[in-house]
Design a protein around this motif. Structure first.
Motif, PDB file in Angstrom:
ATOM      1  N   ASP A  14     -11.621   4.129   8.995  1.00  0.00           N
ATOM      2  CA  ASP A  14     -11.712   3.972   7.675  1.00  0.00           C
ATOM      3  C   ASP A  14     -13.053   3.152   7.192  1.00  0.00           C
ATOM      4  OD1 ASP A  14      -9.529   4.858   5.177  1.00  0.00           O
ATOM      5  OD2 ASP A  14     -11.192   3.195   4.818  1.00  0.00           O
ATOM      6  N   TRP A  19     -12.282  13.461  -0.430  1.00  0.00           N
ATOM      7  CA  TRP A  19     -13.339  12.456  -0.892  1.00  0.00           C
ATOM      8  C   TRP A  19     -14.866  13.084  -0.274  1.00  0.00           C
ATOM      9  CZ3 TRP A  19     -13.134   6.650  -1.552  1.00  0.00           C
ATOM     10  CH2 TRP A  19     -11.988   6.209  -2.305  1.00  0.00           C
ATOM     11  N   SER A  47      -4.536  11.978   6.035  1.00  0.00           N
ATOM     12  CA  SER A  47      -3.602  12.176   5.070  1.00  0.00           C
ATOM     13  C   SER A  47      -4.373  11.559   3.654  1.00  0.00           C
ATOM     14  CB  SER A  47      -2.293  11.387   5.223  1.00  0.00           C
ATOM     15  OG  SER A  47      -2.452  10.177   5.295  1.00  0.00           O
ATOM     16  N   TRP A  87       0.762  -1.164  -0.014  1.00  0.00           N
ATOM     17  CA  TRP A  87      -0.211  -0.147   0.052  1.00  0.00           C
ATOM     18  C   TRP A  87       0.804   1.117   0.018  1.00  0.00           C
ATOM     19  CZ3 TRP A  87      -4.761   1.653  -0.909  1.00  0.00           C
ATOM     20  CH2 TRP A  87      -4.983   3.098  -0.149  1.00  0.00           C
ATOM     21  N   ASP A 140     -17.928   5.225   8.024  1.00  0.00           N
ATOM     22  CA  ASP A 140     -17.577   6.597   7.344  1.00  0.00           C
ATOM     23  C   ASP A 140     -17.240   7.670   8.424  1.00  0.00           C
ATOM     24  OD1 ASP A 140     -18.334   8.627   6.101  1.00  0.00           O
ATOM     25  OD2 ASP A 140     -19.956   7.729   4.809  1.00  0.00           O
ATOM     26  N   VAL A 141     -16.459   8.412   7.986  1.00  0.00           N
ATOM     27  CA  VAL A 141     -15.978   9.638   8.883  1.00  0.00           C
ATOM     28  C   VAL A 141     -16.970  10.481   8.798  1.00  0.00           C
ATOM     29  CG1 VAL A 141     -13.383   9.007   8.768  1.00  0.00           C
ATOM     30  CG2 VAL A 141     -14.446  10.725   7.005  1.00  0.00           C
ATOM     31  N   ALA A 166      -9.836   8.550   8.116  1.00  0.00           N
ATOM     32  CA  ALA A 166      -9.537   7.854   6.760  1.00  0.00           C
ATOM     33  C   ALA A 166      -8.271   7.388   6.457  1.00  0.00           C
ATOM     34  CB  ALA A 166     -10.059   8.862   5.734  1.00  0.00           C
ATOM     35  N   ARG A 219       5.749  11.940   0.142  1.00  0.00           N
ATOM     36  CA  ARG A 219       4.731  11.222   1.255  1.00  0.00           C
ATOM     37  C   ARG A 219       5.501  11.253   2.632  1.00  0.00           C
ATOM     38  NH1 ARG A 219       2.807   5.661   2.225  1.00  0.00           N
ATOM     39  NH2 ARG A 219       0.433   5.776   3.030  1.00  0.00           N
TER      40      ARG A 219
END
Ligand SMILES: C[S@@+](CC[C@H](N)C(=O)[O-])C[C@H]1O[C@@H](n2cnc3c(N)ncnc32)[C@H](O)[C@@H]1O
Length: 260
Positions: A79, A131, A126, A20, A105-106, A56, A31
């Motif tokens: 997440d 979204w 991050s 990932w 779901d945040v 998330a 990053r």
């Protein structure tokens, strides 16, 4: 899948987390520098022992780095993606209760109750909150303002566009992003993301989570316009944060910080 069954699968869970990270870093070569900047802020502002939320979180890349750097800290990672949460949970068993994953779901109005912490020192995120449509983003900021203790901090690292119109700064940012992706994955820039998800779908230990992911994300709309920087800063001020601003930036990739 029971714990015993998981142990018997012999899946390389840290390998999945590394995969990932490799895929995300292909799109964002800076990053790690961005993670470091976020953690530097925590190091300056917070005591050694603190509680953070990773919004998330994906499989918990930021949470892992935070817990490595701050050995007395604890973190709740949240997440919506069942595959990433499963990779996160399985690859962090050595951390015990220092890292807890919540699959949600945040933007849920009851998120704070789901997190199971009454007060936190920091909320981080991050590459994720773009979204959310603007109204949902503002509501998340307001809920987080109620959760973070006075003196605590919110840090949102994300691509936050200069403009909706194809202005010169936005064009420069997008051209640079495309160059990074081509350097990492070749002309088929989307292949890094796609290969990760194809491999995950083919992993038997992730099969049920992958099926649930398909079902869950089928109804999530992502075609809303992304919130501009001015909106983030105004929403944070309205939420009750005292000092807000950009503390790090690489073209349109920025860390927005807000002190409670
Ligand atoms: C590009 S990934 C970044 C993950 C992680 N923060 C990182 O930096 O590696 C975006 C993440 O946002 C999550 N996400 C998107 N919308 C969400 C929502 N409404 N609630 C919870 N998670 C969400 C996705 O499942 C995904 O894990």
């Amino acid at each position: 899948m029971t714990v015993q069954e998981r142990e018997m699968t012999g899946v390389d869970w840290p390998g999945w987390l590394a995969r990932w990270d490799a895929q995300q870093t292909g799109y964002l070569p800076h990053r790690e520098a961005r993670f470091d900047a976020m953690l530097d802020v925590l190091g300056e502002l917070l005591p050694a022992e603190f509680v953070a939320v990773d919004l998330a979180s994906g499989p918990g890349s930021l949470s892992h780095r935070l817990l490595r750097r701050f050995p007395e800290a604890r973190c709740v990672a949240v997440d919506l993606d069942p595959v990433l949460v499963e990779i996160g949970r399985q690859s962090s068993t050595a951390l015990g209760d220092r890292l807890r994953f919540v699959e949600a779901d945040v933007s849920r109005p009851d998120l704070v109750e789901l997190l199971g912490v009454a007060r936190v020192d920091a909320v981080l995120s991050s590459t994720a909150l773009h979204w959310l449509p603007s109204h949902a983003l503002a509501a998340v900021y307001a809920r987080m303002a109620g959760l973070i203790r006075p003196g605590g901090v919110l840090l949102n690292a994300d691509n936050i566009p200069f403009s909706r119109e194809p202005g010169v700064f936005q064009q420069l940012a997008e051209a640079r992003r495309a160059r990074h992706a081509v350097a990492a994955f070749g002309a088929d820039m989307a292949s890094g993301w796609r290969d990760f998800w194809e491999a995950a779908a083919a992993e038997p230990a992730l099969a049920s989570a992958a099926a649930e992911r398909e079902r869950r994300f089928a109804t999530v709309g992502r075609d809303h316009p992304e919130s501009l920087l001015e909106f983030h800063l105004a929403a944070l001020r309205d939420a009750g944060f005292s000092t807000v601003g950009v503390i790090w930036q690489e073209f349109d990739d920025r860390i927005v910080a807000a002190i409670r």
